[in-house]
Design a protein around this motif. Sequence first.
Motif, mmCIF file in Angstrom:
data_model
loop_
_atom_site.group_PDB
_atom_site.id
_atom_site.type_symbol
_atom_site.label_atom_id
_atom_site.label_comp_id
_atom_site.label_asym_id
_atom_site.label_seq_id
_atom_site.Cartn_x
_atom_site.Cartn_y
_atom_site.Cartn_z
ATOM 1 N N ASP A 106 0.838 -1.194 0.000
ATOM 2 C CA ASP A 106 0.000 0.000 0.000
ATOM 3 C C ASP A 106 0.873 1.244 0.000
ATOM 4 N N GLY A 107 0.325 2.352 -0.513
ATOM 5 C CA GLY A 107 1.037 3.627 -0.486
ATOM 6 C C GLY A 107 1.517 4.021 -1.859
ATOM 7 N N GLU A 108 2.195 5.161 -1.882
ATOM 8 C CA GLU A 108 2.693 5.699 -3.146
ATOM 9 C C GLU A 108 3.794 6.692 -2.871
ATOM 10 N N ALA A 109 4.473 7.130 -3.919
ATOM 11 C CA ALA A 109 5.567 8.091 -3.792
ATOM 12 C C ALA A 109 5.077 9.351 -3.076
ATOM 13 N N GLY A 110 5.890 9.857 -2.159
ATOM 14 C CA GLY A 110 5.542 11.055 -1.401
ATOM 15 C C GLY A 110 4.846 10.757 -0.092
ATOM 16 N N LEU A 111 4.249 9.580 0.040
ATOM 17 C CA LEU A 111 3.541 9.220 1.262
ATOM 18 C C LEU A 111 4.231 8.099 2.022
ATOM 19 N N GLY A 112 4.824 7.178 1.311
ATOM 20 C CA GLY A 112 5.450 6.032 1.955
ATOM 21 C C GLY A 112 4.719 4.748 1.623
ATOM 22 N N TYR A 113 5.382 3.637 1.893
ATOM 23 C CA TYR A 113 4.839 2.334 1.522
ATOM 24 C C TYR A 113 4.692 1.446 2.753
ATOM 25 N N ARG A 114 3.712 0.563 2.667
ATOM 26 C CA ARG A 114 3.456 -0.390 3.741
ATOM 27 C C ARG A 114 3.178 -1.755 3.120
ATOM 28 N N LEU A 115 3.876 -2.789 3.619
ATOM 29 C CA LEU A 115 3.665 -4.147 3.129
ATOM 30 C C LEU A 115 2.603 -4.829 3.974
ATOM 31 N N THR A 116 1.581 -5.351 3.315
ATOM 32 C CA THR A 116 0.542 -6.113 3.995
ATOM 33 C C THR A 116 0.708 -7.572 3.626
ATOM 34 N N GLU A 117 0.987 -8.411 4.617
ATOM 35 C CA GLU A 117 1.164 -9.833 4.338
ATOM 36 C C GLU A 117 -0.144 -10.428 3.838
ATOM 37 N N ASP A 118 -0.063 -11.308 2.891
ATOM 38 C CA ASP A 118 -1.240 -11.898 2.258
ATOM 39 C C ASP A 118 -2.010 -12.766 3.250
ATOM 40 N N PRO A 119 -3.229 -12.395 3.607
ATOM 41 C CA PRO A 119 -3.987 -13.179 4.586
ATOM 42 C C PRO A 119 -4.360 -14.564 4.068
ATOM 43 N N ALA A 120 -4.243 -14.777 2.758
ATOM 44 C CA ALA A 120 -4.577 -16.094 2.213
ATOM 45 C C ALA A 120 -3.498 -17.125 2.521
ATOM 46 N N LEU A 121 -2.293 -16.646 2.873
ATOM 47 C CA LEU A 121 -1.219 -17.570 3.191
ATOM 48 C C LEU A 121 -1.342 -18.028 4.634
ATOM 49 N N PRO A 122 -1.166 -19.320 4.906
ATOM 50 C CA PRO A 122 -1.255 -19.784 6.284
ATOM 51 C C PRO A 122 -0.115 -19.218 7.121
ATOM 52 N N PRO A 123 -0.394 -18.741 8.337
ATOM 53 C CA PRO A 123 0.679 -18.185 9.168
ATOM 54 C C PRO A 123 1.628 -19.276 9.630
ATOM 55 N N GLN A 124 2.897 -18.911 9.758
ATOM 56 C CA GLN A 124 3.847 -19.852 10.330
ATOM 57 C C GLN A 124 3.604 -19.950 11.825
ATOM 58 N N SER A 125 3.937 -21.089 12.382
ATOM 59 C CA SER A 125 3.717 -21.277 13.805
ATOM 60 C C SER A 125 4.934 -21.964 14.411
ATOM 61 N N PHE A 126 5.421 -21.403 15.504
ATOM 62 C CA PHE A 126 6.545 -21.969 16.236
ATOM 63 C C PHE A 126 6.184 -21.999 17.712
ATOM 64 N N SER A 127 6.792 -22.920 18.442
ATOM 65 C CA SER A 127 6.629 -22.912 19.886
ATOM 66 C C SER A 127 7.442 -21.759 20.454
ATOM 67 N N ARG A 128 7.159 -21.380 21.687
ATOM 68 C CA ARG A 128 7.890 -20.282 22.301
ATOM 69 C C ARG A 128 9.379 -20.630 22.418
ATOM 70 N N LEU A 129 9.687 -21.899 22.694
ATOM 71 C CA LEU A 129 11.076 -22.310 22.807
ATOM 72 C C LEU A 129 11.768 -22.242 21.443
ATOM 73 N N GLU A 130 11.059 -22.595 20.358
ATOM 74 C CA GLU A 130 11.638 -22.493 19.021
ATOM 75 C C GLU A 130 11.907 -21.036 18.664
ATOM 76 N N ILE A 131 10.983 -20.146 19.026
ATOM 77 C CA ILE A 131 11.187 -18.719 18.775
ATOM 78 C C ILE A 131 12.401 -18.217 19.540
ATOM 79 N N GLU A 132 12.527 -18.660 20.782
ATOM 80 C CA GLU A 132 13.670 -18.237 21.593
ATOM 81 C C GLU A 132 14.978 -18.724 20.965
ATOM 82 N N ALA A 133 14.987 -19.966 20.473
ATOM 83 C CA ALA A 133 16.196 -20.505 19.858
ATOM 84 C C ALA A 133 16.589 -19.704 18.614
ATOM 85 N N LEU A 134 15.608 -19.354 17.780
ATOM 86 C CA LEU A 134 15.890 -18.558 16.587
ATOM 87 C C LEU A 134 16.444 -17.185 16.950
ATOM 88 N N ARG A 135 15.797 -16.535 17.901
ATOM 89 C CA ARG A 135 16.201 -15.190 18.315
ATOM 90 C C ARG A 135 17.615 -15.174 18.870
#
Length: 250
Positions: A52-81
């Motif tokens: 979304d957006g245009e020159a002079g205003l800025g752009y924003r990326l909207t993730e496609d809601p049709a794509l299934p969200p990724q899911s990780f356990s809290r421990l997996e997220i901690e390991a990645l971070r």
Amino acid sequence: MARTDRLMRLMDTLRRLPAPVTADRLAEETGVSRRQLYRDIATLRAGGALIDGEAGLGYRLTEDPALPPQSFSRLEIEALRLSVDALPRVGDPDLIAAARNALARIVATLPERQAMQATHVALRSFSPPTERMRPTVDMEMIRDACWEEDEIHLVYRDMEDRVSERDIRPLGMSYSEKALLLLAWCKLREDFRMFHCNRIVSASLTGISFRPHRVSLLRDYVGRMRSRAEPCPIARRAMAEFTGAGDEAR
């Protein structure tokens, strides 16, 4: 930069920076002109990206809601971070930036609660600074040569400060907190050598491929490591594919 890499970097930047992001900021972050940026935005939109957006205003990326969200356990997220936060102790700048971009891409597709967990203050890695020597050559070129199986011409300064020139067949990188090492077959010595990347004075491609020889070289190297009574951790990993420790180049 290849077109695909450029578009991927633009997507990563849109995910990473607070929205809306101006065209000037996007152009600066991705290293292109504003005109090229507008073309890249149009290309991404044509490919299905919701920007979304245009020159002079800025752009924003909207993730496609049709794509299934990724899911990780809290421990997996901690390991990645923590893995990404710890990378500056062993990696070079390009590798560190790539890891941070990859994490930002993952976080952008997580459900809201998990995305918040990924940025929680509890998930931080703290360690004292090290005196690790940083390489002064183009590590991206060396990594590419490992993947593409291209020979490299080195000017190398060894541990006794002697300078030599040699052509090598790079087999892989070894990352540790003390040094960044390059495992290779040295054509000058006709043997395996481990080069300290901070001691490489210069490196350039020779234009020669060693692809027909890579598998046999790795097999020989693994055989040597197996004969050792106590192979190092890197050598144990080589049993599956490659890697190692070996004699410092001389």
